[in-house]
Design a protein around this motif. Sequence first.
Motif, PDB file in Angstrom:
ATOM      1  N   TRP A  75       0.796  -1.374  -0.035  1.00 16.76           N
ATOM      2  CA  TRP A  75       0.008  -0.045   0.112  1.00 16.76           C
ATOM      3  C   TRP A  75       0.936   1.212  -0.053  1.00 16.76           C
ATOM      4  O   TRP A  75       0.471   2.293  -0.702  1.00 16.76           O
ATOM      5  CB  TRP A  75      -0.958  -0.044   1.135  1.00 16.76           C
ATOM      6  CG  TRP A  75      -2.237  -0.659   1.042  1.00 16.76           C
ATOM      7  CD1 TRP A  75      -2.465  -2.252   1.677  1.00 16.76           C
ATOM      8  CD2 TRP A  75      -3.364  -0.607  -0.029  1.00 16.76           C
ATOM      9  NE1 TRP A  75      -3.667  -2.701   1.168  1.00 16.76           N
ATOM     10  CE2 TRP A  75      -4.138  -1.795   0.118  1.00 16.76           C
ATOM     11  CE3 TRP A  75      -3.575   0.413  -0.946  1.00 16.76           C
ATOM     12  CZ2 TRP A  75      -5.328  -1.667  -0.682  1.00 16.76           C
ATOM     13  CZ3 TRP A  75      -4.609   0.488  -1.581  1.00 16.76           C
ATOM     14  CH2 TRP A  75      -5.591  -0.593  -1.548  1.00 16.76           C
ATOM     15  N   PHE A  76       2.053   1.178   0.858  1.00 13.60           N
ATOM     16  CA  PHE A  76       2.889   2.330   0.827  1.00 13.60           C
ATOM     17  C   PHE A  76       3.532   2.509  -0.653  1.00 13.60           C
ATOM     18  O   PHE A  76       3.546   3.672  -1.327  1.00 13.60           O
ATOM     19  CB  PHE A  76       3.996   2.099   1.637  1.00 13.60           C
ATOM     20  CG  PHE A  76       5.127   3.080   1.846  1.00 13.60           C
ATOM     21  CD1 PHE A  76       4.821   4.332   2.182  1.00 13.60           C
ATOM     22  CD2 PHE A  76       6.343   2.852   1.264  1.00 13.60           C
ATOM     23  CE1 PHE A  76       6.006   5.188   2.234  1.00 13.60           C
ATOM     24  CE2 PHE A  76       7.586   3.668   1.059  1.00 13.60           C
ATOM     25  CZ  PHE A  76       7.282   4.881   1.678  1.00 13.60           C
ATOM     26  N   VAL A  79       1.009   4.037  -3.003  1.00 11.44           N
ATOM     27  CA  VAL A  79       0.545   5.590  -2.672  1.00 11.44           C
ATOM     28  C   VAL A  79       1.960   6.435  -3.155  1.00 11.44           C
ATOM     29  O   VAL A  79       1.619   7.572  -3.946  1.00 11.44           O
ATOM     30  CB  VAL A  79       0.242   5.632  -1.137  1.00 11.44           C
ATOM     31  CG1 VAL A  79       0.216   7.172  -0.867  1.00 11.44           C
ATOM     32  CG2 VAL A  79      -0.870   4.979  -0.829  1.00 11.44           C
ATOM     33  N   VAL A  80       2.997   5.887  -2.754  1.00 13.69           N
ATOM     34  CA  VAL A  80       4.179   6.813  -2.935  1.00 13.69           C
ATOM     35  C   VAL A  80       4.553   6.771  -4.401  1.00 13.69           C
ATOM     36  O   VAL A  80       5.488   7.480  -4.978  1.00 13.69           O
ATOM     37  CB  VAL A  80       5.327   6.002  -2.127  1.00 13.69           C
ATOM     38  CG1 VAL A  80       6.090   4.992  -2.921  1.00 13.69           C
ATOM     39  CG2 VAL A  80       6.519   7.297  -1.708  1.00 13.69           C
ATOM     40  N   LEU A  82       2.955   8.064  -6.731  1.00 14.05           N
ATOM     41  CA  LEU A  82       2.375   9.630  -6.739  1.00 14.05           C
ATOM     42  C   LEU A  82       3.535  10.253  -6.991  1.00 14.05           C
ATOM     43  O   LEU A  82       3.543  11.184  -7.612  1.00 14.05           O
ATOM     44  CB  LEU A  82       1.241   9.879  -5.889  1.00 14.05           C
ATOM     45  CG  LEU A  82       0.118   9.196  -5.972  1.00 14.05           C
ATOM     46  CD1 LEU A  82      -0.808   9.573  -4.982  1.00 14.05           C
ATOM     47  CD2 LEU A  82      -0.633   9.391  -7.219  1.00 14.05           C
TER      48      LEU A  82
END
Length: 122
Positions: A75-76, A79-80, A82
């Motif tokens: 999940w990290f 998101v990262v 982006l």
Amino acid sequence: MLTPVAYGLAFVLDAFVIFIGMRFFLAPRAAAVGYGIPAGDGADAYLAIKGLRDTAFGVLGLALLAFVSAQAAAWFMLVVALVPLGDTVIVLRHGGTKAVAFGIHFATAVVVLVSAALLFAV
């Protein structure tokens, strides 16, 4: 077989972003050129901010891998991703070359998304 590859790629990406962050602290002007947009006068504070951001992301990614789970790290990474996508746009909007924007930043986003997919699959 998939687990070592997933963790290995995530580890390398996290370690590399720490390296990039530290480079913005230790050699900010050279790091800015490598980013794709040379820094002008008075940009030192912004370069330090980028260094802090990258270092913190790398450390957080390693902590998630070491102490939480592949799912949390996935999940990290999702998101990262982006961040390099945003970096692609920043380079293009501020006179950087398409080669750097897509060859470095967009390609990085793709690799980070692959890492997320591998971690989700573990």
